[in-house]
Design a protein around this motif. Structure first.
Motif, PDB file in Angstrom:
ATOM      1  N   GLU A   1      30.131  -5.585  23.211  1.00 47.54           N
ATOM      2  CA  GLU A   1      29.685  -4.956  22.672  1.00 47.54           C
ATOM      3  C   GLU A   1      30.290  -3.021  22.373  1.00 47.54           C
ATOM      4  N   PRO A   2      30.587  -2.801  21.536  1.00 49.32           N
ATOM      5  CA  PRO A   2      31.298  -1.531  21.739  1.00 49.32           C
ATOM      6  C   PRO A   2      30.830   0.055  22.408  1.00 49.32           C
ATOM      7  N   MET A   3      31.444   0.326  23.229  1.00 47.68           N
ATOM      8  CA  MET A   3      31.911   1.978  24.120  1.00 47.68           C
ATOM      9  C   MET A   3      31.315   2.417  23.053  1.00 47.68           C
ATOM     10  N   VAL A   4      32.439   3.091  22.078  1.00 50.86           N
ATOM     11  CA  VAL A   4      32.491   3.982  21.008  1.00 50.86           C
ATOM     12  C   VAL A   4      33.092   3.019  19.927  1.00 50.86           C
ATOM     13  N   THR A   5      32.174   3.135  18.688  1.00 47.08           N
ATOM     14  CA  THR A   5      32.288   3.172  17.298  1.00 47.08           C
ATOM     15  C   THR A   5      32.674   4.646  16.791  1.00 47.08           C
ATOM     16  N   ALA A   6      33.695   5.504  15.918  1.00 43.46           N
ATOM     17  CA  ALA A   6      33.859   6.790  15.436  1.00 43.46           C
ATOM     18  C   ALA A   6      34.765   6.368  14.004  1.00 43.46           C
ATOM     19  N   TRP A   7      34.222   6.691  13.095  1.00 44.31           N
ATOM     20  CA  TRP A   7      35.006   7.252  11.760  1.00 44.31           C
ATOM     21  C   TRP A   7      35.298   8.199  11.953  1.00 44.31           C
ATOM     22  N   VAL A   8      36.379   8.030  11.184  1.00 50.52           N
ATOM     23  CA  VAL A   8      37.398   9.283  11.921  1.00 50.52           C
ATOM     24  C   VAL A   8      37.985   9.620  10.359  1.00 50.52           C
TER      25      VAL A   8
ATOM     26  N   PHE B   1      37.256   1.428  17.446  1.00 51.62           N
ATOM     27  CA  PHE B   1      36.340   0.316  18.088  1.00 51.62           C
ATOM     28  C   PHE B   1      36.900   0.539  19.447  1.00 51.62           C
ATOM     29  N   SER B   2      36.364   1.165  20.309  1.00 53.25           N
ATOM     30  CA  SER B   2      36.328   1.500  22.168  1.00 53.25           C
ATOM     31  C   SER B   2      35.926   0.086  22.434  1.00 53.25           C
ATOM     32  N   PHE B   3      36.154  -1.047  22.739  1.00 54.75           N
ATOM     33  CA  PHE B   3      35.928  -1.737  23.813  1.00 54.75           C
ATOM     34  C   PHE B   3      35.309  -1.657  25.666  1.00 54.75           C
TER      35      PHE B   3
ATOM     36  N   LEU C   1      43.223  12.643  18.891  1.00 55.99           N
ATOM     37  CA  LEU C   1      42.656  11.790  19.666  1.00 55.99           C
ATOM     38  C   LEU C   1      41.355  12.731  20.077  1.00 55.99           C
ATOM     39  N   GLN C   2      41.538  14.161  20.019  1.00 55.52           N
ATOM     40  CA  GLN C   2      40.329  13.918  21.184  1.00 55.52           C
ATOM     41  C   GLN C   2      39.065  14.454  20.415  1.00 55.52           C
ATOM     42  N   GLY C   3      38.148  14.359  19.332  1.00 53.01           N
ATOM     43  CA  GLY C   3      36.924  13.788  19.327  1.00 53.01           C
ATOM     44  C   GLY C   3      37.007  11.927  19.371  1.00 53.01           C
ATOM     45  N   LEU C   4      37.773  10.805  19.465  1.00 56.62           N
ATOM     46  CA  LEU C   4      37.924  10.105  20.287  1.00 56.62           C
ATOM     47  C   LEU C   4      37.306   9.792  21.704  1.00 56.62           C
ATOM     48  N   TRP C   5      38.647  10.405  22.156  1.00 58.60           N
ATOM     49  CA  TRP C   5      38.319  11.160  23.891  1.00 58.60           C
ATOM     50  C   TRP C   5      37.044  12.002  23.710  1.00 58.60           C
ATOM     51  N   GLU C   6      36.927  12.196  23.221  1.00 62.78           N
ATOM     52  CA  GLU C   6      35.392  12.757  23.575  1.00 62.78           C
ATOM     53  C   GLU C   6      33.870  11.808  23.741  1.00 62.78           C
ATOM     54  N   ALA C   7      34.269  11.308  22.721  1.00 61.24           N
ATOM     55  CA  ALA C   7      33.161   9.917  22.736  1.00 61.24           C
ATOM     56  C   ALA C   7      33.045   9.507  23.762  1.00 61.24           C
ATOM     57  N   LEU C   8      34.961   8.611  23.965  1.00 57.19           N
ATOM     58  CA  LEU C   8      34.820   8.197  25.472  1.00 57.19           C
ATOM     59  C   LEU C   8      33.747   8.375  26.698  1.00 57.19           C
ATOM     60  N   ARG C   9      33.848   9.859  26.857  1.00 59.95           N
ATOM     61  CA  ARG C   9      33.482  10.776  27.952  1.00 59.95           C
ATOM     62  C   ARG C   9      31.900  10.943  27.536  1.00 59.95           C
ATOM     63  N   THR C  10      31.298  11.060  26.711  1.00 61.26           N
ATOM     64  CA  THR C  10      29.939  11.278  26.891  1.00 61.26           C
ATOM     65  C   THR C  10      29.534   9.181  26.370  1.00 61.26           C
ATOM     66  N   ALA C  11      29.985   9.047  26.347  1.00 65.32           N
ATOM     67  CA  ALA C  11      29.918   6.899  26.965  1.00 65.32           C
ATOM     68  C   ALA C  11      30.227   6.342  28.018  1.00 65.32           C
ATOM     69  N   CYS C  12      31.111   7.109  28.678  1.00 70.10           N
ATOM     70  CA  CYS C  12      31.360   6.471  30.158  1.00 70.10           C
ATOM     71  C   CYS C  12      30.477   7.345  30.952  1.00 70.10           C
ATOM     72  N   SER C  13      29.811   8.628  30.551  1.00 69.38           N
ATOM     73  CA  SER C  13      28.748   9.868  31.720  1.00 69.38           C
ATOM     74  C   SER C  13      27.196   9.381  31.288  1.00 69.38           C
ATOM     75  N   THR C  14      27.592   8.533  30.212  1.00 72.82           N
ATOM     76  CA  THR C  14      26.034   8.370  29.633  1.00 72.82           C
ATOM     77  C   THR C  14      25.153   7.034  29.846  1.00 72.82           C
ATOM     78  N   SER C  15      26.719   6.360  30.551  1.00 72.49           N
ATOM     79  CA  SER C  15      26.354   4.675  29.864  1.00 72.49           C
ATOM     80  C   SER C  15      26.031   3.890  29.095  1.00 72.49           C
ATOM     81  N   ARG C  16      25.622   4.539  27.941  1.00 69.52           N
ATOM     82  CA  ARG C  16      24.977   4.219  26.582  1.00 69.52           C
ATOM     83  C   ARG C  16      26.500   4.097  25.305  1.00 69.52           C
ATOM     84  N   PRO C  17      26.933   3.333  24.660  1.00 66.52           N
ATOM     85  CA  PRO C  17      27.196   3.325  23.792  1.00 66.52           C
ATOM     86  C   PRO C  17      26.896   4.604  22.653  1.00 66.52           C
ATOM     87  N   THR C  18      28.292   4.613  22.587  1.00 66.39           N
ATOM     88  CA  THR C  18      28.156   6.307  21.511  1.00 66.39           C
ATOM     89  C   THR C  18      29.196   6.212  20.005  1.00 66.39           C
TER      90      THR C  18
END
Length: 151
Positions: free
Chosen positions: A68-75, A86-88, A128-145
């Motif tokens: 399951e991906p942690m982060v999915t981002a359309w850039v 996709f970040s797994f 890549l700042q937007g992706l990094w921010e999405a990764l921060r959110t996914a890691c801090s909430t333990s929820r896919p973003t």
């Protein structure tokens, strides 16, 4: 009639941490900044399979990666076609796994763990700042973003 939208590029990467919760990034030889280990999804390949393949090619590691991906981002860049990322979750790398890393030296020059708070543009380039921010959110909430990012 509007022209057909450009086909997006698709990339896939793995999020590995160390015992301090820092994120593993790799330094490509062909562009500025650091990235998650990973790369383009080949035709006919799933993003998850691409992630596992790219980790093996780039780091020399055969590891379990969450399906399951942690982060999915359309850039959507201002100057080109869109890209789907996709970040797994790859989990925590043990000291033994870290010692076993063998970089694909034709593509990568270094690897290092960075704290999630990292904001240095020499490490996380503006594209890549937007992706990094999405990764921060996914890691801090333990929820896919999921994010849609316009550059």
């Amino acid at each position: 009639m509007d022209p057909a939208p450009a086909r997006p590029g698709i990339s896939s990467g793995a999020v590995f941490t160390d015992e301090l919760g820092r994120i593993l990034l790799v330094h490509p030889v062909y562009k500025a900044g650091w990235n998650l280990p990973g790369g383009r999804v080949d035709e006919g390949e799933t993003p998850h399979a691409a992630c596992v393949r790219e980790v093996h090619e780039e780091l020399g590691l055969t590891v379990e990666v969450s399906p399951e991906p942690m982060v999915t981002a359309w850039v959507t860049p201002a100057d080109g076609p869109p890209h789907l990322y996709f970040s797994f979750e790859g989990g925590k790398l043990t000291a033994q796994q870290q010692a076993a890393i063998r970089l694909q030296d034709t593509e990568l020059s270094d690897w290092r763990f960075f704290p999630l708070e990292t904001e240095d543009p020499a490490i996380i380039p503006p594209r890549l700042q937007g992706l990094w921010e999405a990764l921060r959110t996914a890691c801090s909430t333990s929820r896919p973003t999921y994010r849609e990012i316009a550059l």
